[in-house]
Design a protein around this motif. Structure first.
Motif, PDB file in Angstrom:
ATOM      1  N   ARG A  60      -4.946  28.494 -15.276  1.00 46.78           N
ATOM      2  CA  ARG A  60      -4.434  27.220 -15.680  1.00 46.78           C
ATOM      3  C   ARG A  60      -5.425  26.732 -16.775  1.00 46.78           C
ATOM      4  O   ARG A  60      -6.455  26.239 -16.436  1.00 46.78           O
ATOM      5  N   ARG A  68      -4.771  24.344 -19.443  1.00 44.19           N
ATOM      6  CA  ARG A  68      -4.925  22.850 -19.662  1.00 44.19           C
ATOM      7  C   ARG A  68      -3.552  22.244 -19.299  1.00 44.19           C
ATOM      8  O   ARG A  68      -2.426  22.972 -19.580  1.00 44.19           O
ATOM      9  N   ASP A  69      -3.540  21.128 -18.961  1.00 41.67           N
ATOM     10  CA  ASP A  69      -2.594  20.017 -18.677  1.00 41.67           C
ATOM     11  C   ASP A  69      -2.879  18.839 -19.516  1.00 41.67           C
ATOM     12  O   ASP A  69      -3.671  17.927 -19.069  1.00 41.67           O
ATOM     13  N   GLY A  70      -2.130  18.725 -20.532  1.00 43.11           N
ATOM     14  CA  GLY A  70      -2.189  17.558 -21.272  1.00 43.11           C
ATOM     15  C   GLY A  70      -1.054  16.500 -20.970  1.00 43.11           C
ATOM     16  O   GLY A  70      -0.484  16.618 -19.949  1.00 43.11           O
ATOM     17  N   SER A  99       1.536  21.821 -21.242  1.00 41.66           N
ATOM     18  CA  SER A  99       0.686  22.583 -20.305  1.00 41.66           C
ATOM     19  C   SER A  99       0.547  24.107 -20.813  1.00 41.66           C
ATOM     20  O   SER A  99       1.571  24.581 -21.421  1.00 41.66           O
TER      21      SER A  99
END
Length: 292
Positions: A88, A90-92, A96
């Motif tokens: 994982r 990045r989750d903005g 993602s």
């Protein structure tokens, strides 16, 4: 896990291969099987689709893949399971990013990074689809190869999950003397219904396109698939999904090849649905070696 017989249920066999099993002891790790191939190597489109689906299992609900870039690092063994480890990145608020490694015997056979986005409004335009005959007017691979008793012919004509119809005529057995630029248009459609899951349809588009992405290189070089001593392998793959897609309805691939050199060739494609809407763009470089 077992797979249906691809000769009797080609779409069912692919769907079963793409139904990854999570590892109960490790988060974001999955396992999948491979469809048997005539040459014993994992089909590149299959591992691409599996890697994308593994990544999609880890993103927030409502986010779909809009781009993917992958490198084929080693040939895979189609008799052994494949592990998929998702990182994982990045989750903005809207996007993602995920990296997936496809592993066999502890070594990566594919490394892929993909970006997912929530549906959002914005500027909207697209190129138009060229005028081509309808798929019902174009001969299928079965029409061209149904009489040929050879493992590759049976795969293309009967065991493949996708019905391929070359508007410009296929190059399975004979070269195309009338295409100096290597351009071609191909209709493609799954041979059966696919569940109403947009992530799955986008993954299956990645699966399907790997069968034909390097064909323009052969077409421009005046070589058929049946060239004695021909050696081809996908090296890297880039894909952009612009809009929702359904692979169980006809899709048109308009393809070209801008360059070949050093035993490598580059294929490019734009993909339109039957209504003429541009749904995806694709590029793939591959090793293409022919005898002197």
């Amino acid at each position: 896990m077992t797979l249906p017989d691809a000769s009797n249920d080609p779409v069912g066999a692919v769907l079963r291969a793409l139904d990854l099993v999570p590892d109960p002891g490790q988060p974001d790790v999955f396992e999948g099987l491979s469809l048997p191939q005539p040459q014993g190597r994992v089909f590149g489109g299959q591992v691409l689709a599996q890697a994308l689906l593994a990544a999609g299992r880890t993103v927030p609900d409502g986010r779909l893949p809009h781009s993917m870039h992958g490198y084929f690092l080693r040939p895979g063994d189609d008799s052994a399971p494949i592990g998929f480890a998702v990182e994982r990145l990045r989750d903005g608020r809207s996007f993602s990013a995920r990296r997936t490694h496809a592993l066999q015997a502890g070594a990566p056979i594919l490394s892929m990074i993909a970006s997912f986005q929530e549906q959002q409004p914005g500027i909207e335009y697209a190129e138009s689809m060229p005028e081509v005959p309808d798929p019902e007017q174009v001969a299928s691979a079965l029409d061209s190869l149904g009489h040929v008793d050879h493992p590759m012919a049976r795969f293309w004509a009967q065991e493949s999950a996708f019905d391929l119809r070359h508007v410009d005529g296929p190059i399975y057995l004979r070269a195309d003397p009338d295409s100096p630029l290597g351009r071609q248009s191909v209709w493609a459609r799954a041979r059966g219904p696919v569940p109403d899951d947009q992530l799955l349809h986008r993954a299956l588009l990645a699966y399907a396109c790997d069968q034909i992405m390097l064909e323009p290189v052969l077409r421009r070089a005046g070589r058929p698939w049946a060239t004695p001593g021909l050696s081809m392998a996908s090296l890297d793959h880039a894909m952009w999904w612009h809009r929702d897609v359904r692979v169980d309805d006809w899709l048109l691939f308009t393809q070209s090849t801008p360059s070949a050199q050093g035993g490598r060739g580059l294929g490019a494609a734009r993909v339109f649905d039957r209504s003429g809407t541009l749904v995806a763009s694709i590029a793939q470089e591959g090793m293409v070696r022919v005898p002197d």
